[in-house]
Motif scaffolding. Sequence first.
Motif, PDB file in Angstrom:
ATOM      1  N   ASP A 115       0.870  -1.186   0.000  1.00 43.44           N
ATOM      2  CA  ASP A 115       0.000   0.000   0.000  1.00 43.44           C
ATOM      3  C   ASP A 115       0.902   1.230   0.000  1.00 43.44           C
ATOM      4  O   ASP A 115       1.561   1.542   0.986  1.00 43.44           O
ATOM      5  N   GLN A 116       0.943   1.915  -1.099  1.00 41.96           N
ATOM      6  CA  GLN A 116       1.862   3.032  -1.282  1.00 41.96           C
ATOM      7  C   GLN A 116       1.608   4.187  -0.313  1.00 41.96           C
ATOM      8  O   GLN A 116       2.547   4.867   0.102  1.00 41.96           O
ATOM      9  N   GLU A 117       0.376   4.396   0.047  1.00 45.25           N
ATOM     10  CA  GLU A 117       0.060   5.487   0.984  1.00 45.25           C
ATOM     11  C   GLU A 117       0.669   5.201   2.355  1.00 45.25           C
ATOM     12  O   GLU A 117       1.292   6.080   2.958  1.00 45.25           O
ATOM     13  N   ILE A 118       0.510   3.988   2.825  1.00 43.43           N
ATOM     14  CA  ILE A 118       1.093   3.590   4.116  1.00 43.43           C
ATOM     15  C   ILE A 118       2.620   3.637   4.036  1.00 43.43           C
ATOM     16  O   ILE A 118       3.281   4.147   4.941  1.00 43.43           O
ATOM     17  N   ALA A 119       3.168   3.111   2.961  1.00 42.52           N
ATOM     18  CA  ALA A 119       4.617   3.101   2.789  1.00 42.52           C
ATOM     19  C   ALA A 119       5.172   4.519   2.781  1.00 42.52           C
ATOM     20  O   ALA A 119       6.191   4.803   3.413  1.00 42.52           O
ATOM     21  N   GLN A 120       4.493   5.429   2.103  1.00 41.28           N
ATOM     22  CA  GLN A 120       4.953   6.816   2.027  1.00 41.28           C
ATOM     23  C   GLN A 120       4.904   7.492   3.399  1.00 41.28           C
ATOM     24  O   GLN A 120       5.833   8.198   3.779  1.00 41.28           O
ATOM     25  N   MET A 121       3.816   7.277   4.126  1.00 41.20           N
ATOM     26  CA  MET A 121       3.706   7.879   5.464  1.00 41.20           C
ATOM     27  C   MET A 121       4.826   7.368   6.368  1.00 41.20           C
ATOM     28  O   MET A 121       5.425   8.137   7.117  1.00 41.20           O
ATOM     29  N   ALA A 122       5.107   6.081   6.291  1.00 39.83           N
ATOM     30  CA  ALA A 122       6.172   5.501   7.113  1.00 39.83           C
ATOM     31  C   ALA A 122       7.521   6.088   6.731  1.00 39.83           C
ATOM     32  O   ALA A 122       8.317   6.448   7.607  1.00 39.83           O
ATOM     33  N   LYS A 123       7.780   6.220   5.431  1.00 43.61           N
ATOM     34  CA  LYS A 123       9.048   6.785   4.965  1.00 43.61           C
ATOM     35  C   LYS A 123       9.221   8.231   5.433  1.00 43.61           C
ATOM     36  O   LYS A 123      10.334   8.655   5.739  1.00 43.61           O
TER      37      LYS A 123
END
Length: 92
Positions: free
Chosen positions: A69-77
């Motif tokens: 999930d790119q949205e979750i991955a981006q927030m984590a990054k």
Amino acid sequence: MIKKLPEFERQLAELEEKLSDSSVMKDMSRYKELMLERSHLVPVVEELRHLSDLMKNYQENQILSEEEDQEIAQMAKEEIPQLKEEIEKAKK
């Protein structure tokens, strides 16, 4: 230092148990001695718990940054650099 957290927590629990003993409360010099020891130990335990929490959050965000999930991955990054900075501050 963080590896010592369980030992410090055990020491704090023992101190608090002694402080709750009515015989200690009757002996003011012993009570003051234990309170002084507690006053030195509490901030150390709190700081180590904070550092431990930060490190767990950092590790979790590293895992989440690999999410499909790119949205979750981006927030984590986005959170990782801030967590790194907070960890470095907490280590000082």
